[in-house]
Enzyme design. Structure first.
Site, PDB file in Angstrom:
ATOM      1  N   ARG A  94       0.855  -1.193   0.000  1.00 59.72           N
ATOM      2  CA  ARG A  94       0.000   0.000   0.000  1.00 59.72           C
ATOM      3  C   ARG A  94       0.889   1.241   0.000  1.00 59.72           C
ATOM      4  NH1 ARG A  94      -2.922   3.141   4.729  1.00 59.72           N
ATOM      5  NH2 ARG A  94      -3.904   4.676   3.395  1.00 59.72           N
ATOM      6  N   HIS A 139      -2.971  10.961   0.423  1.00 60.51           N
ATOM      7  CA  HIS A 139      -2.470  10.762   1.787  1.00 60.51           C
ATOM      8  C   HIS A 139      -1.869  12.088   2.255  1.00 60.51           C
ATOM      9  CE1 HIS A 139      -1.172   7.436   4.743  1.00 60.51           C
ATOM     10  NE2 HIS A 139      -0.871   8.589   5.328  1.00 60.51           N
ATOM     11  N   GLU A 184      -7.682   8.642   5.993  1.00 59.57           N
ATOM     12  CA  GLU A 184      -8.033   9.322   7.237  1.00 59.57           C
ATOM     13  C   GLU A 184      -8.544  10.751   7.056  1.00 59.57           C
ATOM     14  OE1 GLU A 184      -4.687   9.013   9.878  1.00 59.57           O
ATOM     15  OE2 GLU A 184      -4.860   6.852  10.040  1.00 59.57           O
ATOM     16  N   ASN A 324      -7.740   2.003   9.713  1.00 63.07           N
ATOM     17  CA  ASN A 324      -6.455   2.252  10.367  1.00 63.07           C
ATOM     18  C   ASN A 324      -6.709   2.256  11.863  1.00 63.07           C
ATOM     19  OD1 ASN A 324      -5.383   2.608   7.851  1.00 63.07           O
ATOM     20  ND2 ASN A 324      -4.772   4.751   8.145  1.00 63.07           N
ATOM     21  N   TYR A 326      -4.871   2.193  15.781  1.00 64.78           N
ATOM     22  CA  TYR A 326      -3.669   2.288  16.602  1.00 64.78           C
ATOM     23  C   TYR A 326      -3.941   2.306  18.099  1.00 64.78           C
ATOM     24  CZ  TYR A 326      -0.960   3.565  12.410  1.00 64.78           C
ATOM     25  OH  TYR A 326      -0.344   3.563  11.181  1.00 64.78           O
ATOM     26  N   GLU A 392      -3.857  -0.050   8.122  1.00 62.77           N
ATOM     27  CA  GLU A 392      -2.695   0.337   8.944  1.00 62.77           C
ATOM     28  C   GLU A 392      -2.851  -0.165  10.375  1.00 62.77           C
ATOM     29  OE1 GLU A 392      -1.524   4.500   9.149  1.00 62.77           O
ATOM     30  OE2 GLU A 392      -1.953   4.759   7.017  1.00 62.77           O
TER      31      GLU A 392
HETATM   32  C1  GBH Z   1      -1.644   7.294  10.522  1.00 68.13           C
HETATM   33  O1  GBH Z   1      -2.422   8.225  11.227  1.00 68.13           O
HETATM   34  C2  GBH Z   1      -1.240   7.901   9.195  1.00 68.13           C
HETATM   35  O2  GBH Z   1      -2.070   7.412   8.147  1.00 68.13           O
HETATM   36  C3  GBH Z   1       0.205   7.698   8.830  1.00 68.13           C
HETATM   37  O3  GBH Z   1       0.554   8.564   7.797  1.00 68.13           O
HETATM   38  C4  GBH Z   1       1.063   7.885  10.057  1.00 68.13           C
HETATM   39  O4  GBH Z   1       2.423   7.805   9.746  1.00 68.13           O
HETATM   40  C5  GBH Z   1       0.671   6.809  11.038  1.00 68.13           C
HETATM   41  O5  GBH Z   1      -0.671   6.917  11.393  1.00 68.13           O
HETATM   42  C6  GBH Z   1       1.452   6.847  12.343  1.00 68.13           C
HETATM   43  O6  GBH Z   1       1.114   7.962  13.109  1.00 68.13           O
HETATM   44  O7  GBH Z   1       1.233  14.308  17.958  1.00 68.13           O
HETATM   45  O8  GBH Z   1       0.696  16.144  16.491  1.00 68.13           O
HETATM   46  O9  GBH Z   1       2.069  14.358  15.686  1.00 68.13           O
HETATM   47  C7  GBH Z   1      -2.927   7.791  12.470  1.00 68.13           C
HETATM   48  C8  GBH Z   1      -3.588   8.940  13.204  1.00 68.13           C
HETATM   49  C9  GBH Z   1      -3.042  11.210  13.723  1.00 68.13           C
HETATM   50  C10 GBH Z   1      -2.237   9.439  15.091  1.00 68.13           C
HETATM   51  C11 GBH Z   1      -2.042  12.184  14.329  1.00 68.13           C
HETATM   52  C12 GBH Z   1      -1.257  10.388  15.701  1.00 68.13           C
HETATM   53  C13 GBH Z   1      -0.655  12.543  16.377  1.00 68.13           C
HETATM   54  C14 GBH Z   1      -0.531  13.969  16.015  1.00 68.13           C
HETATM   55  N1  GBH Z   1      -2.576   9.840  13.753  1.00 68.13           N
HETATM   56  N2  GBH Z   1      -1.724  11.768  15.703  1.00 68.13           N
HETATM   57  S1  GBH Z   1       0.970  14.742  16.575  1.00 68.13           S
END
Ligand code: GBH
Length: 483
Positions: A94, A139, A184, A324, A326, A392
């Site tokens: 992906r 993205h 997202e 996605n 996490y 993800e």
């Molecule tokens: C994904 O977002 C993204 O699709 C990907 O690009 C990214 O690399 C991956 O997660 C890992 O994070 O503390 O201000 O940096 C997941 C949702 C949104 C979670 C932003 C973390 C933190 C913002 N993410 N959030 S900050």
């Protein structure tokens, strides 16, 4: 003797809970995104996107003052990337297209042939190595040009995205059979105003989030219909969208907490999924935003309305839902926030916190694999047993260590949760994707947060890639189909 032998054999091969395996049609992959890995920010005619602009004009935006100008240099190292994928044994890769690498200004009137060549090379190399390309159209790296007329907050964005999608389908759809329109949209519309390069513009909270959501949903539907009407018959692929979902678990069995958790899920996931599946926003979102808007003195709800025609156009525009996942939270009911300044957070209401027993990752988020299983179950129940692809899931650390036992431990637990969703809950989930193939540019965190199965040495021009221990682990999961 014979009997004894077969009894022993039977005992050792009879499946137990931990020996559930992934079905034959279940696929494994890894993910990346253009701005996070490619570099080549102005190579061969590429146009400027909002992340180029933001990091160049405001270097402090990232905590290490870095940018994606070179990143993993995949613009030059794509062949090595494919060899890494091959070594992992993944079924698919992906990755995302950089809009301004293909259309430098963002508009369909000018196509950059060098950019097209880059993706043709990558796609052909993947296929030659038996790896399916799975392509995200968007993205987060929107054309900077669009900022001058309000970006997503100008409904013309819908047509601009649709034109770009049509070009991508036409150029690559003979070989790409899985398309993701947006990655997202929630993050795009809610987490960073900077995403549109509109840092200096004033768009009121509690309004912009919904305007942006409304336009991105329409853009998604437009692209889906273009695929249906102009490409599906010949190309026969699938088109979906990727939504992020942090699981909301009720903090207690009290009905108000159970309701609060559901309200949060509807505001966070339903806001996007419900229009695509059913044609309109979730009931609870429509009601709450209308109610709060009224009490704040607005003549209409801050949540825009879809016309009937738009509802019919949105409904059913997905061949799969990309998930996605996490992180997880405990959610409880909270008193209604005072009516003053409008805000999305106040519309969501509720209160969330974490269970102290959940283990920390090394950055943002906790380890709570039950949240993935519950997310999958909830999507199944709420959206008519839709086909789900996990697009993800992954583990962040700060060091990029090659001995990444914690990542392996995380992946094992979340893969096991996926197995439980398949075998216990009969969820129609057919793919799992690790974020990420390699350490890369983690947005506001720059290069300080690392999700890779491969380590990348960002101090050398070669951007040397080295397999971490998790490569071995993921390869064995893919090969043996057990965790
Ligand atoms: C994904 O977002 C993204 O699709 C990907 O690009 C990214 O690399 C991956 O997660 C890992 O994070 O503390 O201000 O940096 C997941 C949702 C949104 C979670 C932003 C973390 C933190 C913002 N993410 N959030 S900050």
């Amino acid at each position: 003797m014979k009997l004894l032998l077969s009894a022993i054999l039977l005992y050792t091969i009879s499946p137990t809970k931990s020996q559930w395996s992934f079905p034959d049609d279940f696929k494994f992959g890894v993910a990346t995104a253009a701005y996070q890995i490619e570099g080549g920010w102005n190579a061969d005619g590429k146009g400027v996107n909002v992340w180029d602009h933001l990091t160049h004009t405001n270097p402090n935006f990232t905590i290490d003052n870095s940018n994606g100008d070179i990143a993993c240099d995949s613009y030059h190292k794509w062949q090595e990337d494919v060899q890494m994928l091959k070594n992992l044994g993944v079924d698919f890769y992906r990755f995302s297209l950089s809009w301004t690498r293909i259309l430098p200004q963002g508009f369909a009137s000018e196509i950059n042939t060098a950019g097209v060549q880059y993706y043709n090379n990558l796609i052909d190399e993947l296929i030659a190595n038996g790896i399916e390309p799975c392509v995200t159209l968007f993205h987060w790296d929107s054309p900077q040009m669009f900022s001058s007329f309000g970006g997503y907050y100008n409904p013309v964005f819908v047509d601009l995205f649709a034109n770009y999608a049509r070009i991508a389908f036409k150029l690559f759809g003979d070989r790409v059979k899985t398309w993701i329109t947006f990655n997202e949209p929630k993050v795009v519309c809610q987490d960073y105003n900077e995403f549109m390069g509109l840092v200096n513009e004033v768009y009121p909270n509690g309004v912009i989030e919904y305007l942006c959501t409304h336009d991105l949903l329409k853009a998604h539907a437009e692209a889906y219909h273009i695929y249906d009407n102009e490409f599906r018959a010949q190309q026969n692929g699938k088109v979906g969208i990727t939504l992020n979902f942090e699981w909301s678990e009720p903090a207690s069995v009290k009905s108000e907490d159970v309701e609060a958790a559901e309200q949060r899920r509807q505001f966070e996931f339903g806001l996007f999924a419900s229009p695509i599946v059913y044609g309109n926003y979730p009931e609870v979102v429509i009601k709450r935003v209308a109610h709060r808007s009224k009490r704040e003195g607005f003549p209409h709800s801050r949540l825009p309305k879809f016309t009937l025609t738009e509802q019919l156009k949105l409904k059913g525009t997905y061949d799969f839902i990309g998930l996605n996942h996490y992180n997880s939270w405990l959610v409880k009911a909270s008193p209604e926030q005072p009516f003053g300044e409008p805000s999305y957070d106040k519309d969501v209401g509720t209160e969330r916190f974490v269970d102290p027993s959940w283990e920390d990752t090394e950055w943002d988020g906790k380890i709570a694999p039950f949240g993935l299983q519950n997310s999958l179950k909830w999507i199944k129940a709420t959206y008519k047993n839709s086909l789900i692809l996990i697009t993800e899931n992954g583990y962040p650390d700060k060091t990029g260590t090659l001995e990444d036992n914690r990542r392996i431990n995380f992946l094992r637990q979340y893969l096991n949760a996926t197995l439980q969703a398949i075998h216990q809950d009969q969820v129609n989930v057919k793919a799992y994707t690790v974020w990420s193939l390699m350490d890369n540019f983690e947005w506001a965190q720059g290069f300080t947060v690392k999700f890779g199965l491969y380590n990348v040495d960002f101090t050398t021009n070669e951007r040397t890639r080295t397999a971490k221990k998790s490569v071995e682990y993921y390869r064995s999961v893919i090969k043996d189909r057990v965790v």
